[in-house]
Design a protein around this motif. Structure first.
Motif, PDB file in Angstrom:
ATOM      1  N   ASN A  15       0.806  -1.226   0.000  1.00 17.92           N
ATOM      2  CA  ASN A  15       0.000   0.000   0.000  1.00 17.92           C
ATOM      3  C   ASN A  15       0.841   1.279   0.000  1.00 17.92           C
ATOM      4  O   ASN A  15       0.298   2.380   0.063  1.00 17.92           O
ATOM      5  N   ILE A  16       2.177   1.105  -0.027  1.00 17.01           N
ATOM      6  CA  ILE A  16       3.062   2.272  -0.017  1.00 17.01           C
ATOM      7  C   ILE A  16       3.577   2.517  -1.425  1.00 17.01           C
ATOM      8  O   ILE A  16       4.154   1.624  -2.052  1.00 17.01           O
ATOM      9  N   ASP A  17       3.396   3.718  -1.917  1.00 13.92           N
ATOM     10  CA  ASP A  17       3.938   4.090  -3.219  1.00 13.92           C
ATOM     11  C   ASP A  17       5.334   4.671  -2.991  1.00 13.92           C
ATOM     12  O   ASP A  17       5.485   5.854  -2.677  1.00 13.92           O
TER      13      ASP A  17
ATOM     14  N   ASP B 114       6.532   7.980  -4.659  1.00 10.05           N
ATOM     15  CA  ASP B 114       5.830   9.236  -4.381  1.00 10.05           C
ATOM     16  C   ASP B 114       6.288   9.818  -3.055  1.00 10.05           C
ATOM     17  O   ASP B 114       6.067   9.229  -1.996  1.00 10.05           O
ATOM     18  N   TRP B 115       6.912  10.982  -3.087  1.00 10.67           N
ATOM     19  CA  TRP B 115       7.421  11.626  -1.883  1.00 10.67           C
ATOM     20  C   TRP B 115       6.317  11.847  -0.846  1.00 10.67           C
ATOM     21  O   TRP B 115       6.525  11.628   0.349  1.00 10.67           O
ATOM     22  N   ASN B 116       5.146  12.261  -1.278  1.00 13.14           N
ATOM     23  CA  ASN B 116       4.059  12.529  -0.340  1.00 13.14           C
ATOM     24  C   ASN B 116       3.591  11.267   0.385  1.00 13.14           C
ATOM     25  O   ASN B 116       3.052  11.348   1.493  1.00 13.14           O
ATOM     26  N   SER B 117       3.814  10.110  -0.225  1.00 12.42           N
ATOM     27  CA  SER B 117       3.412   8.848   0.397  1.00 12.42           C
ATOM     28  C   SER B 117       4.402   8.377   1.452  1.00 12.42           C
ATOM     29  O   SER B 117       4.040   7.634   2.367  1.00 12.42           O
ATOM     30  N   VAL B 118       5.660   8.813   1.316  1.00 15.07           N
ATOM     31  CA  VAL B 118       6.696   8.268   2.194  1.00 15.07           C
ATOM     32  C   VAL B 118       7.300   9.289   3.161  1.00 15.07           C
ATOM     33  O   VAL B 118       7.970   8.903   4.125  1.00 15.07           O
TER      34      VAL B 118
ATOM     35  N   LYS C 195       7.388   8.822   6.903  1.00 16.57           N
ATOM     36  CA  LYS C 195       7.861   7.528   7.405  1.00 16.57           C
ATOM     37  C   LYS C 195       9.383   7.436   7.494  1.00 16.57           C
ATOM     38  O   LYS C 195       9.919   6.409   7.903  1.00 16.57           O
TER      39      LYS C 195
ATOM     40  N   TRP D 146      12.105  10.711  -5.814  1.00 13.13           N
ATOM     41  CA  TRP D 146      11.268  11.681  -5.101  1.00 13.13           C
ATOM     42  C   TRP D 146      11.444  13.110  -5.615  1.00 13.13           C
ATOM     43  O   TRP D 146      10.574  13.958  -5.378  1.00 13.13           O
TER      44      TRP D 146
END
Length: 288
Positions: A85-87, A90-94, A97, A153
């Protein structure tokens, strides 16, 4: 050993042996690939040492490796489900974290060629980064941030570093304890003070906790308000020991303590530095 491992695994398994750069050291790994998506990396130095010393037979060593392979493959499947479920592109997704890890620069030159990092040249240390997949009581599951991943990213390294520090505060908050509460040894106190002048600083899970000094400015400044200046001993990559700057502490003695602990009590992968650091409001962190 490898011949015996091959007999115990499916015929289609591709098995290779490689030396892999880990933090502070190289390790021998048996790499097993069942298909393009499923494989396992098993570090075998300890098992090989047991075999060479006669503690276990060749067949027993092979069985241990295969058992570890089976566990790793099971964990790999679980990990793949968690990261599905982690892209990662995509910077906004990670960006929420990613957290920092502090390592010795000189001992990790090869790793630093592959990992995006921030060089703290005045300290002999570097900051690398990891992307947290899961944090639980059982441990931490993470993915190292290598250069190839970072390049996807399209953000500046300063943006990555700032995000990592903010995430560190939130995901791995600073934890401080009197050293007397951590180690079962008598700790010297100053005068009539009830608190020990030796303080343990890490994060809430004690893993890669030395990096907390990168975002523990509030804690360090509060200590400076009480002590004016403090010494910081790199106990390992997992923690620092903070020492009050009082007359009875000799800097050379502190350096000897750090070197002795590093040489006699640490696993190679846990080593951070032989230096003793200081902290003041005016200078920040510096090598003594």
């Amino acid at each position: 050993i490898i011949k015996n491992v091959k007999k115990l695994l499916p015929e289609a398994a591709n098995i290779t042996v490689e030396n892999i750069d880990k933090i502070n050291e190289k390790k021998t790994a048996v790499i097993v690939r069942l298909d393009s998506n499923l494989g396992a990396v098993i570090y075998v130095d300890d098992i090989c040492s047991e075999c060479e010393s006669g503690c276990i037979s060749v067949s027993e060593a092979a069985k241990k490796i295969v058992s570890n392979v089976q566990k790793a493959l099971k964990n790999k499947k679980s990990m793949q489900e968690k990261i599905s479920n982690i892209d990662f592109s995509d910077w906004n997704s990670v960006k929420s974290k990613i957290v920092p890890v502090l390592v010795n620069t000189e001992l990790n030159r090869e790793i630093l060629k592959k990992r995006v990092h921030k060089d703290l040249s005045d300290l002999g240390l570097s900051v690398v980064y990891k992307l947290i997949v899961k944090k639980s009581i059982a441990g931490i599951e993470s993915v190292p941030v290598n250069i190839n991943l970072f390049d996807r990213w399209m953000v500046d390294r300063s943006v990555l570093h700032a995000a990592a520090l903010e995430n560190g505060k939130r995901l791995f908050p600073v934890t401080t304890k009197n050293l007397a509460d951590v180690l079962p040894i008598p700790i010297p106190k100053h005068g009539n003070e009830e608190e020990s002048s030796l303080l343990y600083v890490s994060n809430d899970c004690g893993i890669d906790g030395a990096a907390t000094i990168l975002y523990a400015q509030d804690v360090l400044e509060e200590l400076c308000n009480k002590r004016k200046k403090i010494f910081m001993l790199p106990s390992s990559i997992h923690e620092f020991l903070i020492v009050a700057d009082e007359k009875e502490y000799n800097v050379e003695q502190l350096k000897c303590i750090v070197r002795e602990v590093n040489q006699t009590a640490l696993e190679p992968g846990d080593f951070l530095s032989d230096s003793v650091y200081g902290y003041s409001k005016e200078r920040g962190i510096y090598i003594v």
